[in-house]
Design an enzyme around this catalytic site. Sequence first.
Site, PDB file in Angstrom:
ATOM      1  N   GLU A 182       1.671  -5.563   1.493  1.00 51.76           N
ATOM      2  CA  GLU A 182       1.354  -6.987   1.545  1.00 51.76           C
ATOM      3  C   GLU A 182       2.226  -7.719   2.558  1.00 51.76           C
ATOM      4  O   GLU A 182       3.165  -7.160   3.118  1.00 51.76           O
ATOM      5  CB  GLU A 182       1.446  -7.627   0.167  1.00 51.76           C
ATOM      6  CG  GLU A 182       2.791  -7.610  -0.489  1.00 51.76           C
ATOM      7  CD  GLU A 182       2.734  -8.239  -1.878  1.00 51.76           C
ATOM      8  OE1 GLU A 182       3.635  -9.029  -2.199  1.00 51.76           O
ATOM      9  OE2 GLU A 182       1.805  -7.940  -2.655  1.00 51.76           O
TER      10      GLU A 182
ATOM     11  N   ASP B 164       6.360  -4.741  -0.865  1.00 47.83           N
ATOM     12  CA  ASP B 164       6.691  -6.155  -0.683  1.00 47.83           C
ATOM     13  C   ASP B 164       8.164  -6.237  -0.269  1.00 47.83           C
ATOM     14  O   ASP B 164       8.921  -7.053  -0.775  1.00 47.83           O
ATOM     15  CB  ASP B 164       6.444  -6.931  -1.979  1.00 47.83           C
ATOM     16  CG  ASP B 164       6.654  -8.429  -1.822  1.00 47.83           C
ATOM     17  OD1 ASP B 164       6.588  -8.924  -0.672  1.00 47.83           O
ATOM     18  OD2 ASP B 164       6.912  -9.110  -2.835  1.00 47.83           O
TER      19      ASP B 164
ATOM     20  N   HIS C 295       9.069  -6.407   5.144  1.00 46.56           N
ATOM     21  CA  HIS C 295       7.933  -6.871   5.952  1.00 46.56           C
ATOM     22  C   HIS C 295       8.113  -6.567   7.434  1.00 46.56           C
ATOM     23  O   HIS C 295       7.321  -7.032   8.261  1.00 46.56           O
ATOM     24  CB  HIS C 295       7.649  -8.366   5.755  1.00 46.56           C
ATOM     25  CG  HIS C 295       7.604  -8.792   4.324  1.00 46.56           C
ATOM     26  ND1 HIS C 295       6.992  -8.043   3.351  1.00 46.56           N
ATOM     27  CD2 HIS C 295       8.116  -9.885   3.698  1.00 46.56           C
ATOM     28  CE1 HIS C 295       7.119  -8.651   2.185  1.00 46.56           C
ATOM     29  NE2 HIS C 295       7.796  -9.762   2.361  1.00 46.56           N
TER      30      HIS C 295
END
Length: 243
Positions: free
Chosen positions: A139, A111, A114
Amino acid sequence: MADFFSDYLKTTDERLLSKWAHYFDVYTRELTRFRGRPISFLEIGVFRGGSIPMWKGFFGDQARLTFIDIDPACKALEIPGTSVEIGNQADPAFLADIAAKHGPFDVILDDGSHVCAHQIASYENLWPHLAEGGLYLVEDCHTSYWPGFGGGYRNEASFIEYAKRMIDRMHSWYTDQDALFPFDPIAKELHSIRCYDSIVVAEKRTKTMPPTTIYAQNGKVTRSRRALEIRGRKSAFAGKDGT
């Protein structure tokens, strides 16, 4: 939303926790089997620290929890029973040091920035340090569709396209085009790729032998790998279905 997370959100403190609402069901489905066990967990990305007490509460006191972030200020967010390390998620030397100090990991959750190139670099450097039966979750994969994060629709440099290629590599046992699509050793470790909305989950399970076909008739069971060895395969139904 699963009970733990819906209850936890009502107990949060000044540490900001930011997650897409549908992620909590994914966490429950994928990570519940690790609760209450002496696992090693690594999360890439600390931000305001809201996930640190959440994961401590979710996994329990037996878990070893490590968090990494590029912002030195995040070190102050460390709580008892957790470690916060400062460094770049795309730096192989830093990741090797983290793995040597805290690994192997049962669960790795990216996380972080990104940025697609960072997600790929972290995955490639940390996958060897994922324990047998472990999960690697990336994610916020919707950034693969944002050019500003190194993505864009069908951009080969995006993490989503990388994940699609991982699916191909997982199936390379079955190649019928050896020059174009040779066997990839990752097939011996990659058990499955599961794609949710904005989350990709890769599971590691070592296969010591190639896949085997089982034939069972009249109580007699035999095994064969012939289907992996032949070339020019054709469907048994060819010509019977109008094709």
